[in-house]
Design an enzyme around this catalytic site. Structure first.
Site, short mmCIF file in Angstrom:
data_model
loop_
_atom_site.label_atom_id
_atom_site.label_comp_id
_atom_site.label_asym_id
_atom_site.label_seq_id
_atom_site.Cartn_x
_atom_site.Cartn_y
_atom_site.Cartn_z
N HIS A 140 0.96 -1.37 -0.09
CA HIS A 140 0.00 0.15 0.12
C HIS A 140 1.00 1.26 -0.02
O HIS A 140 1.82 1.26 0.67
CB HIS A 140 -0.70 -0.01 1.32
CG HIS A 140 -1.97 0.82 1.32
ND1 HIS A 140 -1.64 2.44 1.32
CD2 HIS A 140 -3.24 0.91 1.32
CE1 HIS A 140 -3.05 2.89 1.18
NE2 HIS A 140 -3.77 2.18 1.26
N GLU A 168 -6.42 5.40 1.74
CA GLU A 168 -6.74 5.71 0.31
C GLU A 168 -7.69 6.60 0.25
O GLU A 168 -8.06 7.62 -0.49
CB GLU A 168 -7.25 4.49 -0.45
CG GLU A 168 -6.99 4.57 -2.01
CD GLU A 168 -7.06 3.19 -2.61
OE1 GLU A 168 -6.38 2.50 -2.33
OE2 GLU A 168 -8.23 3.06 -3.21
N ARG A 199 -6.62 10.44 0.06
CA ARG A 199 -6.51 11.03 -1.36
C ARG A 199 -7.77 10.77 -2.29
O ARG A 199 -7.87 11.73 -3.02
CB ARG A 199 -5.44 9.83 -2.18
CG ARG A 199 -4.03 10.29 -1.93
CD ARG A 199 -2.93 9.05 -2.46
NE ARG A 199 -3.40 7.78 -1.66
CZ ARG A 199 -3.23 6.41 -2.15
NH1 ARG A 199 -3.22 6.48 -3.45
NH2 ARG A 199 -3.55 5.61 -1.35
N ARG A 251 -2.56 1.10 -6.45
CA ARG A 251 -1.46 1.03 -5.40
C ARG A 251 -0.13 0.59 -5.73
O ARG A 251 0.66 1.03 -5.56
CB ARG A 251 -1.93 0.03 -4.34
CG ARG A 251 -3.33 0.66 -3.78
CD ARG A 251 -3.88 -0.36 -2.89
NE ARG A 251 -5.04 0.06 -2.14
CZ ARG A 251 -5.78 -0.56 -1.60
NH1 ARG A 251 -5.66 -1.63 -0.91
NH2 ARG A 251 -6.75 0.03 -0.92
N HIS A 270 0.41 -4.69 2.74
CA HIS A 270 -0.70 -4.29 2.94
C HIS A 270 -1.95 -5.64 2.67
O HIS A 270 -2.69 -6.11 3.43
CB HIS A 270 -1.43 -3.19 2.17
CG HIS A 270 -2.88 -2.84 2.67
ND1 HIS A 270 -2.99 -2.28 3.62
CD2 HIS A 270 -3.92 -2.41 1.78
CE1 HIS A 270 -4.27 -2.06 3.84
NE2 HIS A 270 -5.02 -2.08 2.44
N HIS A 271 -1.62 -6.49 1.58
CA HIS A 271 -2.47 -7.41 1.30
C HIS A 271 -1.62 -8.62 0.45
O HIS A 271 -0.96 -8.31 -0.28
CB HIS A 271 -3.72 -6.97 0.44
CG HIS A 271 -4.83 -7.89 0.15
ND1 HIS A 271 -6.03 -7.81 0.87
CD2 HIS A 271 -4.88 -8.88 -0.52
CE1 HIS A 271 -6.73 -8.59 0.41
NE2 HIS A 271 -6.05 -9.43 -0.54
N ARG A 310 -4.91 -5.72 -5.82
CA ARG A 310 -6.00 -5.49 -5.50
C ARG A 310 -6.44 -4.11 -5.44
O ARG A 310 -5.77 -3.20 -5.11
CB ARG A 310 -6.32 -6.26 -4.30
CG ARG A 310 -7.82 -5.91 -3.40
CD ARG A 310 -7.87 -6.58 -2.28
NE ARG A 310 -7.02 -5.94 -1.07
CZ ARG A 310 -7.41 -4.73 -0.43
NH1 ARG A 310 -8.54 -3.91 -0.80
NH2 ARG A 310 -6.72 -4.43 0.17
O1 MEZ Z 1 -9.29 -1.92 0.69
C1 MEZ Z 1 -8.57 -1.18 1.17
O2 MEZ Z 1 -7.33 -1.94 1.37
C2 MEZ Z 1 -8.44 0.15 1.30
C3 MEZ Z 1 -9.65 0.92 0.92
C4 MEZ Z 1 -7.69 0.72 2.11
C5 MEZ Z 1 -7.42 2.18 2.24
O3 MEZ Z 1 -6.51 2.80 1.93
O4 MEZ Z 1 -8.30 2.70 3.05
#
Ligand code: MEZ
Length: 588
Positions: A384, A397, A400, A421, A521-522, A561
């Protein structure tokens, strides 16, 4: 940030903290025993504690009050009003050993005092993997039988457990942590859904095909399109389902990589994760789902025909036991906090910070691999772009999306803030010192409550003019950048980077900046699943009785993602996995 922890609110007990030392109590347990007896905490027979420690925690709250009563508004920051919600007191306060300040799993608060901090530290109850104990539990055979076991109590797990229960199955939901919520609890953004009443009300034109195209494009066309289509088709129903359980998903915003506003969030600007988890916890309670905390599933047990026979679970107090079940749903989340797995699958990310909950250690992947499950895209990990620099705190996010600009250390923009991302992260890593700043103004703070949280955590630089902000932060070109950006915003056309949406200009003081850098992040890859959420073996046949949903699975998000698709994934596929697991158990 320095904080002082208060734990006792009832007047008679309040004097306790100072009395503690003089009474000679060296642990919370000793203190209560001196005051009354072991029964002030435990039910009879003493020594038999349920893994979830429900009785003990009810006693805490009966005596000291709930978190709302304990929250101390005089403190700069009070952990009793944490975003973890109404969790077990014993998550932090340990009776017979040193307390654990759970907040510091992610934050780095300077704790001034915590009751009984001098008590003896003990190794975590689940620190070791005991193969002999696991084998003994299997040899002994099941001590308990159910229809469906769900492993992991984040959003996917709760959705699976509730939907299996509503389908008439007997369900046990095991969670290794002392509190439920998983990574979902930390989700800040929202739930991407298409053709919802919320979109209709705002006059937003969208379609299932657009949702699918955006997710595929974001994922560099490496996603399993069939899974993406299911997610899109069932997304509106997922919103309706959450609302039927008590959630508010009325706010809408646009996330990176999406062509329209389709990220649904609670109105009022609160973070989506704590809200959804609170809703699901309450719904699980109403539906009498058997949720067991402090219960780590150590092994999936198979019948001779390779179908699921059950699991071996290691309970904090009950030890190793086999529980038989017709079907098991893995909902254990990703592996973003497992350093060895990250170093193995993506060595270049080995030293990166992570926004994930400490629970995200890839357990489901290990469990499934051991019995021959196939993995999809296992090495695809998302960084992220905006984790607070030198922290584990995600700067959503949303910041932004709602209007912040992103600039380098000189104060120059370098990419569209709404790009995907992976692109934003790569671009930041190419800047000097490999970090960036998000810059915004008071208009944004008024619109988004979550930003006040960052302020609270001391992460924001603040000034009354853009020039002053530039001087505090060293971003020498910031005034020129802001003037240019405000011009593009007024014209509705970003001539520098083609940003598609500029909801706010930067014109209302004070002005704010927060330092950000990419962090894990994921984890996009994981267990391979069919459209029916069945886990597939190495020959791509379903393993009978084994299902999976959420971040433990691979295929839904491809290479990257999109923001808002994780919650969509956990709700849509969690519900589906639970329903399929219940139907499988019924037919057996
Ligand atoms: O889905 C996400 O990971 C997300 C929206 C994260 C974020 O930046 O808030």
């Amino acid at each position: 940030m320095k904080i002082k922890l208060s734990c006792l609110s009832v007047a008679a007990v309040l004097m306790s903290l100072s009395a503690t030392a003089s009474a000679g109590a060296d642990s919370l347990a000793q203190f209560h025993a001196d005051m009354g007896s072991c029964e002030s905490c435990h039910a009879k027979p003493i020594g038999k504690v349920a893994d979830s420690e429900t009785h003990e925690n009810t006693q805490c709250k009966e005596c000291h009050g709930g978190y709302e009563e304990l929250a101390n508004s005089e403190l700069e920051f009070d952990p009793h009003s944490s975003h973890l919600g109404d969790i077990n007191c014993s998550s932090c306060h340990k009776a017979h050993e040193q307390p654990v300040f759970k907040c510091n799993d992610c934050h780095s608060f300077d704790i001034e005092s915590m009751p009984f901090a001098d008590a003896k530290a003990k190794p975590a109850w689940d620190a070791e993997w005991d193969q002999d104990a696991i084998q003994k539990a299997i040899d002994k055979g099941p001590v308990e039988t159910t229809d469906v076991i769900v492993v992991g109590a984040g959003s996917a797990g709760f959705n699976a457990a509730i939907s299996a229960k509503m389908a008439g199955a007997k369900v046990i939901l095991f969670e290794k942590a002392p509190y439920s919520g998983g990574n979902s609890m930390l989700a800040a953004g929202g739930f991407n859904a298409v053709m919802t009443p919320q979109q209709q009300k705002k006059g937003i034109k969208d379609s299932i095909d657009w949702f699918v195209e955006d997710a595929m494009k974001g994922g560099r066309y490496q996603n399993d399109e069939s899974l993406v289509r299911i997610m899109a088709e069932e997304s509106a129903d997922g919103i309706k389902w959450l609302e039927s359980l008590g959630a508010n998903m009325d706010d809408l915003k646009r996330s990176g990589g999406a062509r329209v506003e389709r990220t649904h969030r609670p109105s009022g600007g609160a973070s989506v994760g704590p809200h959804i988890i609170d809703t699901l916890r309450k719904a699980a309670k109403r539906e009498n789902v058997d949720v067991r905390l402090n219960s780590r599933v150590e092994k999936l047990v198979l019948n001779d025909d390779k179908s699921i026979a059950g699991v071996v679970v290691h309970g904090k107090h009950s030890g190793y036991r086999m529980v038989a079940a017709d079907s098991v749903v893995l909902a254990t989340g990703g592996y973003g906090m497992n350093k060895e797995m990250i170093a193995y699958y993506r060595p270049t990310f080995a030293d990166m910070t992570s926004s994930n909950n400490v629970t995200a250690t890839g357990d489901g992947i290990t469990l499934a691999k051991e019995i021959g499950a196939s993995m999809t895209d296992i090495d695809w990990i998302q960084a992220h772009p905006t984790i607070g620099k030198d922290s584990r705190i995600l700067i959503s996010e949303t910041v932004r999306g709602v209007g912040a600009i992103m600039v380098n250390t000189d104060g120059q923009r370098f990419i569209s803030e709404l790009t995907t991302r992976d692109r934003a992260s790569d671009a930041i890593l190419k800047q000097k010192d490999q970090y960036a700043w998000l810059v915004f103004d008071q208009q944004l703070v008024e619109k988004k409550k979550m930003v006040r949280g960052y302020d609270h955590l001391g992460m924001l630089s603040k000034a009354n003019t853009v020039e002053e902000l530039a001087s505090i932060t060293g971003m020498k070109d910031l005034p020129t950048t802001v003037t240019a950006y405000n011009g593009y915003q007024a014209k509705g056309k970003d001539e520098a980077f083609g940003r598609e949406d500029m909801p706010l200009n930067l014109s209302k003081p004070p002005y704010y900046a927060v330092k950000v850098a990419p962090g894990i992040h994921h984890t996009m890859g994981g267990v391979a699943i069919s459209d029916e959420s069945e886990v597939l073996n190495l020959q791509s046949w379903p393993i009978p009785g084994l299902y999976a949903a959420g971040e433990v699975t691979g295929g839904v998000h491809g290479y990257n993602r999109l923001g808002g698709n994780a919650i969509a994934d956990t709700v849509v596929f969690g519900r589906r996995a639970g329903a399929h697991a219940a139907a499988f158990a019924k037919d057996k």
